[in-house]
Design a protein around this motif. Structure first.
Motif, PDB file in Angstrom:
ATOM      1  N   SER A 164      58.457   5.340  13.346  1.00 18.49           N
ATOM      2  CA  SER A 164      58.083   3.910  13.648  1.00 18.49           C
ATOM      3  C   SER A 164      58.184   3.138  12.202  1.00 18.49           C
ATOM      4  O   SER A 164      58.811   2.213  12.046  1.00 18.49           O
ATOM      5  CB  SER A 164      56.460   4.039  13.590  1.00 18.49           C
ATOM      6  N   CYS A 165      58.012   3.813  10.965  1.00 20.99           N
ATOM      7  CA  CYS A 165      58.151   3.172   9.754  1.00 20.99           C
ATOM      8  C   CYS A 165      59.279   3.442   8.918  1.00 20.99           C
ATOM      9  O   CYS A 165      59.651   2.975   8.065  1.00 20.99           O
ATOM     10  CB  CYS A 165      56.820   3.312   8.767  1.00 20.99           C
ATOM     11  N   GLY A 166      59.782   4.825   9.141  1.00 23.07           N
ATOM     12  CA  GLY A 166      61.063   5.212   8.518  1.00 23.07           C
ATOM     13  C   GLY A 166      60.841   6.058   7.533  1.00 23.07           C
ATOM     14  O   GLY A 166      62.031   6.619   6.764  1.00 23.07           O
ATOM     15  N   VAL A 167      59.570   6.343   6.917  1.00 21.15           N
ATOM     16  CA  VAL A 167      59.458   6.962   5.767  1.00 21.15           C
ATOM     17  C   VAL A 167      59.476   8.656   5.978  1.00 21.15           C
ATOM     18  O   VAL A 167      59.024   9.005   6.919  1.00 21.15           O
ATOM     19  CB  VAL A 167      58.076   6.630   5.021  1.00 21.15           C
ATOM     20  N   GLU A 168      60.254   9.100   4.988  1.00 25.50           N
ATOM     21  CA  GLU A 168      60.747  10.561   5.004  1.00 25.50           C
ATOM     22  C   GLU A 168      59.196  10.938   4.374  1.00 25.50           C
ATOM     23  O   GLU A 168      59.201  10.946   3.131  1.00 25.50           O
ATOM     24  CB  GLU A 168      61.926  11.113   4.448  1.00 25.50           C
ATOM     25  N   THR A 169      58.489  11.661   4.904  1.00 28.02           N
ATOM     26  CA  THR A 169      57.343  12.321   4.562  1.00 28.02           C
ATOM     27  C   THR A 169      57.457  13.838   3.895  1.00 28.02           C
ATOM     28  O   THR A 169      56.663  14.133   2.794  1.00 28.02           O
ATOM     29  CB  THR A 169      56.035  12.357   5.598  1.00 28.02           C
ATOM     30  N   PHE A 170      58.268  14.644   4.379  1.00 26.08           N
ATOM     31  CA  PHE A 170      58.552  15.782   3.972  1.00 26.08           C
ATOM     32  C   PHE A 170      59.927  16.332   4.605  1.00 26.08           C
ATOM     33  O   PHE A 170      60.455  15.769   5.636  1.00 26.08           O
ATOM     34  CB  PHE A 170      57.382  16.928   4.410  1.00 26.08           C
ATOM     35  N   GLY A 171      60.543  17.607   4.155  1.00 26.76           N
ATOM     36  CA  GLY A 171      61.580  18.257   4.757  1.00 26.76           C
ATOM     37  C   GLY A 171      61.088  19.754   5.223  1.00 26.76           C
ATOM     38  O   GLY A 171      60.361  20.065   4.424  1.00 26.76           O
TER      39      GLY A 171
END
Length: 120
Positions: free
Chosen positions: A77-84
């Motif tokens: 939805s917002c495109g933020v990469e929170t983790f990998g």
């Protein structure tokens, strides 16, 4: 920030993806690889068992590039990469947490170590 492992809660911008991680923010890196530098990521690595995805599995999208070993997880939805998601050289599962997504953390107070991911 003193060496101290503690529990942090975090989320993406819209709140669809929420997680917690037990991390030591004295161990933060600033990687210069193409994706980290374009996203402005500050990362800390935690063993998979010290990371809990509380909400948003259905909102997460994946992106892989180069060696395809790291699963970059971001909110659809917002495109933020929170983790990998990836693994250590010995195969131990690890999560690369975007410190900028942790609630209540003043990133200006951190001393990220430079990491030369561009040469990896």
């Amino acid at each position: 920030m003193a060496n101290e492992t503690r529990r942090y809660d975090g989320q993406c911008h819209c709140g669809a993806v929420r997680f917690s991680a037990e991390a030591d923010l004295a161990q933060v890196i600033s990687c210069n690889c193409s994706i980290c530098s374009k996203h402005g990521l500050l990362l800390t690595f935690v063993p998979a068992e010290r990371f809990t995805l509380a909400a948003g599995e259905d909102a997460l999208k994946d992106y892989r590039f180069n060696t395809m070993r790291i699963r970059h997880r971001f909110c659809g939805s917002c495109g933020v990469e929170t983790f990998g998601e990836g693994s250590m050289p010995d195969g131990t599962p690890v999560r690369a947490v975007n410190v900028r997504c942790l609630d209540g953390v003043d990133v200006a107070s951190l001393s990220p170590a430079p990491f030369d991911g561009r040469s990896s």
